[in-house]
Design a protein around this motif. Structure first.
Motif, short mmCIF file in Angstrom:
data_model
loop_
_atom_site.label_atom_id
_atom_site.label_comp_id
_atom_site.label_asym_id
_atom_site.label_seq_id
_atom_site.Cartn_x
_atom_site.Cartn_y
_atom_site.Cartn_z
N ILE A 191 -0.80 -5.12 7.84
CA ILE A 191 -1.09 -4.26 6.68
C ILE A 191 -2.16 -3.24 7.07
O ILE A 191 -3.20 -3.59 7.65
N LYS A 192 -1.92 -1.97 6.73
CA LYS A 192 -2.91 -0.92 6.96
C LYS A 192 -3.11 -0.12 5.68
O LYS A 192 -2.14 0.12 4.94
N LEU A 193 -4.34 0.29 5.44
CA LEU A 193 -4.61 1.16 4.29
C LEU A 193 -4.25 2.60 4.66
O LEU A 193 -4.15 2.95 5.83
N THR A 238 3.69 -6.27 -9.91
CA THR A 238 3.86 -4.89 -10.39
C THR A 238 2.53 -4.23 -10.70
O THR A 238 2.50 -3.08 -11.12
N THR A 239 1.42 -4.95 -10.52
CA THR A 239 0.09 -4.43 -10.85
C THR A 239 -0.51 -3.71 -9.63
O THR A 239 -0.83 -4.34 -8.63
N PHE A 240 -0.66 -2.39 -9.74
CA PHE A 240 -1.22 -1.60 -8.65
C PHE A 240 -2.61 -1.08 -9.03
O PHE A 240 -2.84 -0.68 -10.17
N ILE A 241 -3.49 -1.10 -8.07
CA ILE A 241 -4.85 -0.59 -8.25
C ILE A 241 -4.94 0.74 -7.53
O ILE A 241 -4.56 0.86 -6.36
N LYS A 242 -5.44 1.75 -8.22
CA LYS A 242 -5.55 3.10 -7.64
C LYS A 242 -6.91 3.26 -6.97
O LYS A 242 -7.94 3.03 -7.59
N VAL A 243 -6.90 3.63 -5.71
CA VAL A 243 -8.14 3.85 -4.95
C VAL A 243 -8.23 5.33 -4.62
O VAL A 243 -7.45 5.85 -3.82
N ASN A 244 -9.15 6.03 -5.25
CA ASN A 244 -9.34 7.46 -5.04
C ASN A 244 -10.52 7.67 -4.12
O ASN A 244 -11.67 7.53 -4.50
N ARG A 245 -10.26 8.02 -2.87
CA ARG A 245 -11.33 8.12 -1.88
C ARG A 245 -12.25 9.30 -2.12
O ARG A 245 -13.38 9.31 -1.66
N ASP A 289 -5.21 11.83 -2.14
CA ASP A 289 -6.58 11.60 -1.64
C ASP A 289 -6.97 10.13 -1.72
O ASP A 289 -8.13 9.78 -1.84
N GLY A 290 -5.96 9.25 -1.67
CA GLY A 290 -6.23 7.82 -1.75
C GLY A 290 -4.92 7.06 -1.66
O GLY A 290 -3.98 7.50 -1.01
N PHE A 291 -4.84 5.94 -2.37
CA PHE A 291 -3.61 5.14 -2.33
C PHE A 291 -3.59 4.17 -3.50
O PHE A 291 -4.59 3.95 -4.18
N PHE A 292 -2.42 3.59 -3.72
CA PHE A 292 -2.25 2.49 -4.67
C PHE A 292 -2.09 1.21 -3.86
O PHE A 292 -1.42 1.22 -2.82
N ILE A 293 -2.67 0.12 -4.34
CA ILE A 293 -2.54 -1.16 -3.64
C ILE A 293 -2.21 -2.26 -4.63
O ILE A 293 -2.76 -2.31 -5.74
N ASN A 294 -1.29 -3.12 -4.22
CA ASN A 294 -0.96 -4.32 -5.00
C ASN A 294 -1.27 -5.54 -4.16
O ASN A 294 -0.79 -5.66 -3.03
N ILE A 295 -2.11 -6.41 -4.68
CA ILE A 295 -2.38 -7.71 -4.05
C ILE A 295 -1.62 -8.74 -4.88
O ILE A 295 -1.98 -8.99 -6.04
N PRO A 296 -0.53 -9.31 -4.33
CA PRO A 296 0.43 -10.06 -5.15
C PRO A 296 0.01 -11.48 -5.54
O PRO A 296 0.61 -12.47 -5.14
N VAL A 299 0.87 -1.18 0.00
CA VAL A 299 0.00 0.00 0.00
C VAL A 299 0.90 1.23 0.00
O VAL A 299 1.76 1.37 0.86
N THR A 300 0.74 2.10 -0.99
CA THR A 300 1.61 3.27 -1.12
C THR A 300 0.84 4.43 -1.75
O THR A 300 -0.23 4.23 -2.33
N ASN A 301 1.38 5.63 -1.62
CA ASN A 301 0.75 6.77 -2.31
C ASN A 301 1.58 7.24 -3.49
O ASN A 301 1.31 8.29 -4.07
N GLN A 302 2.58 6.43 -3.89
CA GLN A 302 3.38 6.78 -5.05
C GLN A 302 3.85 5.53 -5.78
O GLN A 302 4.39 4.61 -5.18
N VAL A 303 3.63 5.52 -7.10
CA VAL A 303 4.04 4.39 -7.94
C VAL A 303 4.60 4.93 -9.24
O VAL A 303 3.91 5.64 -9.98
N GLU A 304 5.85 4.61 -9.52
CA GLU A 304 6.51 4.96 -10.80
C GLU A 304 6.27 6.41 -11.19
O GLU A 304 5.83 6.72 -12.31
N GLY A 305 6.53 7.30 -10.25
CA GLY A 305 6.40 8.73 -10.54
C GLY A 305 5.01 9.30 -10.37
O GLY A 305 4.82 10.52 -10.37
N GLN A 306 4.00 8.43 -10.25
CA GLN A 306 2.63 8.90 -10.00
C GLN A 306 2.38 8.94 -8.50
O GLN A 306 2.75 8.03 -7.77
N SER A 307 1.76 10.02 -8.04
CA SER A 307 1.44 10.13 -6.62
C SER A 307 -0.03 10.46 -6.45
O SER A 307 -0.68 11.00 -7.35
N ILE A 308 -0.56 10.14 -5.30
CA ILE A 308 -1.96 10.41 -4.98
C ILE A 308 -2.04 10.86 -3.52
O ILE A 308 -1.44 10.25 -2.65
#
Length: 205
Positions: A201-203, A134-141, A101-108, A90-99
C-alpha cells in the motif's frame, strides 16, 4: 489546579508520547498531570517536561508489549490485521468527487470508531463514525502549513481496546523530501509498528 505558567509550557511544546497517533498529546498531558508533576514543571520549567511525558507514556503503554518492525524486512502484524491492511484503498476519486492535492483513504474496519486526524502544527480533528468498506476519509495535503508536514489518521474503539492508524512522517534518513509511512495497530496486549509499503500500500502525494 493547573496555573497559566504550566499551561503555556505544555501548550507551546511539541510533546512526543507513546502511541501518540491515537491521542491528542497536549490534552492527554493536561488530563494526567499529578500535583507533583505540576510542582516539578513550575520549578524546572521545560526541563521537567520530558520527565512528565515519559511517565505518561509508560502509563499509556501499560502492560502492552511493543513490537516494532519498521527497521525489519519481515512483516510483524498479526494475520488478521494484515488482511485489513491489504484491503486499504487509496484513491483520488470517490463517487464522482476528485481531489488533486491529496487523496481519499478507506481503512476497512467495521463498527463504531473514534476517528482522530492529527497534523503536526494544526488542530486535531476528532469524531465518532460508523466504519465500513464504503467509508472514505479525505486527506487534503494543502491544509498543511508546510508541504511535508507529519500527519496521522487513526481509528480506535471508544473503549480504547483496539485501534489501527496510518502515520506519515519525515524519514529518519535525514534526506530532504523522503517520507516514511507507518501502519500501527494496538489491542489490550500489544502495540505493533510497521512500514505500510511492506503490505503493498502506498499513499498518493
Amino acid at each position: 489546579m493547573i496555573d497559566r505558567e504550566v499551561e503555556l509550557i505544555i501548550k507551546y511544546s511539541y510533546p512526543k508520547l507513546a502511541m501518540e497517533e491515537y491521542f491528542e498529546a497536549r490534552s492527554l498531558i493536561f488530563n494526567n498531570l499529578a500535583e507533583e508533576d505540576i510542582k516539578m514543571l513550575k520549578e524546572e520549567k521545560k526541563n521537567a517536561l520530558n520527565k512528565v511525558i515519559n511517565k505518561i507514556s509508560k502509563r499509556i503503554i501499560g502492560s502492552r508489549q511493543v513490537i516494532d518492525g519498521a527497521l525489519k524486512e519481515d512483516r510483524v502484524m498479526p494475520e488478521e490485521v494484515q488482511d485489513i491492511i491489504a484491503r486499504i484503498k487509496v484513491t483520488n476519486q470517490v463517487e464522482g468527487q476528485s481531489i488533486q492535492d491529496g487523496f481519499f483513504i478507506n481503512i476497512p474496519v467495521k463498527g463504531y470508531y473514534c476517528l482522530l486526524v492529527q497534523k503536526q502544527r494544526l488542530a486535531v480533528f476528532e469524531m465518532y463514525v460508523n466504519m465500513d468498506e464504503t467509508t472514505f476519509i479525505k486527506v487534503n495535503r494543502k491544509l498543511a502549513l508546510y508541504s511535508e508536514e507529519d500527519y496521522s489518521i487513526a481509528l480506535k474503539k471508544p473503549d480504547n481496546s483496539e485501534g489501527i492508524a496510518i502515520v506519515d512522517r519525515e524519514s529518519a534518513t535525514g534526506i530532504k523530501g523522503e517520507r516514511l509511512t507507518l501502519v500501527t495497530y494496538f489491542n489490550r496486549d500489544y502495540y505493533y509498528i510497521d512500514t505500510l509499503e511492506k503490505y503493498g500500500i502506498k499513499l498518493l502525494y
